[in-house]
Design an enzyme around this catalytic site. Structure first.
Site, PDB file in Angstrom:
ATOM      1  N   THR A   1       0.844  -1.201   0.000  1.00 26.88           N
ATOM      2  CA  THR A   1       0.000   0.000   0.000  1.00 26.88           C
ATOM      3  C   THR A   1       0.879   1.251   0.000  1.00 26.88           C
ATOM      4  O   THR A   1       0.611   2.216  -0.738  1.00 26.88           O
ATOM      5  CB  THR A   1      -0.957   0.009   1.212  1.00 26.88           C
ATOM      6  OG1 THR A   1      -1.482  -1.307   1.406  1.00 26.88           O
ATOM      7  CG2 THR A   1      -2.100   0.982   0.998  1.00 26.88           C
TER       8      THR A   1
ATOM      9  N   ALA B   1      -0.899  -1.049   7.316  1.00 28.38           N
ATOM     10  CA  ALA B   1      -1.059  -1.819   8.557  1.00 28.38           C
ATOM     11  C   ALA B   1      -1.546  -3.221   8.209  1.00 28.38           C
ATOM     12  O   ALA B   1      -2.096  -3.444   7.124  1.00 28.38           O
ATOM     13  CB  ALA B   1      -2.056  -1.144   9.497  1.00 28.38           C
TER      14      ALA B   1
ATOM     15  N   GLY C   1       4.050  -4.776  10.558  1.00 28.37           N
ATOM     16  CA  GLY C   1       5.352  -5.442  10.510  1.00 28.37           C
ATOM     17  C   GLY C   1       5.428  -6.676   9.649  1.00 28.37           C
ATOM     18  O   GLY C   1       6.487  -7.290   9.553  1.00 28.37           O
TER      19      GLY C   1
ATOM     20  N   GLY D   1       5.556  -6.620   6.651  1.00 26.08           N
ATOM     21  CA  GLY D   1       6.527  -6.222   5.625  1.00 26.08           C
ATOM     22  C   GLY D   1       7.949  -6.152   6.149  1.00 26.08           C
ATOM     23  O   GLY D   1       8.880  -5.863   5.400  1.00 26.08           O
TER      24      GLY D   1
ATOM     25  N   GLU E   1       9.662   1.786  11.141  1.00 28.91           N
ATOM     26  CA  GLU E   1       8.327   2.393  11.073  1.00 28.91           C
ATOM     27  C   GLU E   1       7.910   2.947  12.432  1.00 28.91           C
ATOM     28  O   GLU E   1       7.287   4.007  12.507  1.00 28.91           O
ATOM     29  CB  GLU E   1       7.306   1.365  10.581  1.00 28.91           C
ATOM     30  CG  GLU E   1       7.434   1.089   9.088  1.00 28.91           C
ATOM     31  CD  GLU E   1       6.519  -0.004   8.578  1.00 28.91           C
ATOM     32  OE1 GLU E   1       6.187   0.028   7.386  1.00 28.91           O
ATOM     33  OE2 GLU E   1       6.156  -0.904   9.350  1.00 28.91           O
TER      34      GLU E   1
ATOM     35  N   LYS F   1      -8.210  -5.540   6.324  1.00 32.04           N
ATOM     36  CA  LYS F   1      -7.326  -5.367   7.492  1.00 32.04           C
ATOM     37  C   LYS F   1      -8.096  -5.052   8.778  1.00 32.04           C
ATOM     38  O   LYS F   1      -7.502  -4.975   9.853  1.00 32.04           O
ATOM     39  CB  LYS F   1      -6.319  -4.234   7.219  1.00 32.04           C
ATOM     40  CG  LYS F   1      -5.515  -4.376   5.941  1.00 32.04           C
ATOM     41  CD  LYS F   1      -4.528  -5.510   6.026  1.00 32.04           C
ATOM     42  CE  LYS F   1      -3.631  -5.627   4.796  1.00 32.04           C
ATOM     43  NZ  LYS F   1      -2.692  -4.562   4.626  1.00 32.04           N
TER      44      LYS F   1
HETATM   45  C1  5RP Z   1       5.599  -3.163   6.899  1.00 36.23           C
HETATM   46  C2  5RP Z   1       4.226  -2.915   7.382  1.00 36.23           C
HETATM   47  C3  5RP Z   1       3.161  -2.718   6.354  1.00 36.23           C
HETATM   48  O1  5RP Z   1       2.628  -1.443   6.527  1.00 36.23           O
HETATM   49  C4  5RP Z   1       2.105  -3.752   6.541  1.00 36.23           C
HETATM   50  O2  5RP Z   1       2.715  -5.025   6.492  1.00 36.23           O
HETATM   51  C5  5RP Z   1       1.019  -3.641   5.469  1.00 36.23           C
HETATM   52  O3  5RP Z   1       1.567  -4.001   4.233  1.00 36.23           O
HETATM   53  P1  5RP Z   1       0.710  -4.026   2.900  1.00 36.23           P
HETATM   54  O4  5RP Z   1       0.330  -2.624   2.611  1.00 36.23           O
HETATM   55  O5  5RP Z   1       1.651  -4.619   1.888  1.00 36.23           O
HETATM   56  O6  5RP Z   1      -0.477  -4.917   3.150  1.00 36.23           O
HETATM   57  O7  5RP Z   1       3.948  -2.840   8.545  1.00 36.23           O
HETATM   58  O8  5RP Z   1       6.456  -3.440   7.971  1.00 36.23           O
END
Ligand code: 5RP
Length: 240
Positions: free
Chosen positions: A34, A88, A100, A102, A108, A126
């Site tokens: 995102t 998130a 986290g 990611g 962050e 989410k």
């Molecule tokens: C990375 C994060 C991301 O914000 C979280 O994993 C959401 O990722 P995505 O937008 O790919 O669903 O916390 O550490």
């Protein structure tokens, strides 16, 4: 028409950037699929003449930002960030978060703490009634003694699994491991955070509590709504 996940992420990320990022600001850049769209949109604003100073939360985001022509500085080069647009993994009705998946939770959290307006962008998948029901809670730990750290994490009532990548332990930008801690729902996030933070070897946990000032959610029709935090904050204090 029902949108796919990527389309929802793009719509919500662009909506947040358009609403919250103003010329002259210091802006935090998150990490993930995102955040990717937020960085791309911020790049367009820079191209159109906005003078923005940005701080990235991962090597990956920094590379993308530079490709987009965005000026990226170290977090210690700014006194504060006006706004950070962040993804998130879970958002509860009080705008408490798990982040986290990611792998960028440590940077962050540091960037979020230096940010005046932490804005969260998610698709509807989410949203949870209770944290820890869909996503595991990522916990970044030192490599030294990590099995003992894992045992201590599991004593908090979870199953902790070392995150892997290409059959090797995943290494964060900080050079650490991540344990993904699977809870059967987190009843008291503040209390759990206080318990996790005192475990030797824990570097940071993925609970982002009382951090978000707004959450933007895109639904399958492409409509973006803001989650108003009208409920009083719980009086729970961390127990240390
Ligand atoms: C990375 C994060 C991301 O914000 C979280 O994993 C959401 O990722 P995505 O937008 O790919 O669903 O916390 O550490």
């Amino acid at each position: 028409m029902t949108l796919d996940a990527a389309s929802m992420k793009k719509i919500v990320a662009e909506a947040a950037v358009n609403k919250y990022v103003k010329d002259g600001m210091n802006v935090g850049l998150s990490t993930g699929s995102t955040a990717y769209y937020a960085i791309k949109r911020i790049g367009e604003l820079v191209e159109s003449g906005y003078d923005l100073t940005c701080v990235a939360t991962s090597v990956q985001s920094e590379e993308l930002a530079r490709e987009c022509g965005i000026k990226v500085v170290d977090v210690d080069e700014v006194d504060k960030l006006d706004v950070t647009i962040d993804g998130a993994d879970e958002v509860d009705p009080r705008m408490q978060l798990v982040k986290g998946l990611g792998g960028a939770l440590l940077r962050e959290k540091i960037v979020a703490a230096a940010t005046v307006k932490e804005i969260i962008v998610v698709d509807g998948s989410k949203l949870v009634d209770k944290l820890g029901t869909k996503a595991p809670l990522p916990v970044e730990v030192l490599r030294f003694g990590h099995l003992h750290t894992k045992y201590a994490l599991e004593r908090q009532g979870c199953k902790a699994e070392l995150r892997m990548k290409d059959e090797e332990p995943f290494i964060t930008d900080g050079g650490n491991y991540i344990y993904d801690c699977r809870f059967d729902g987190i009843d008291s996030p503040f209390f759990l955070e206080s318990r996790i933070d005192v475990i030797p070897g824990v570097v940071e946990n993925g609970l982002f509590l009382n951090t978000a000032v707004d959450v933007l959610i895109c639904d399958e029709n492409g409509e973006v709504r803001h989650m108003a935090d009208t409920t009083p904050k719980p009086e729970e204090l961390p127990v240390r």
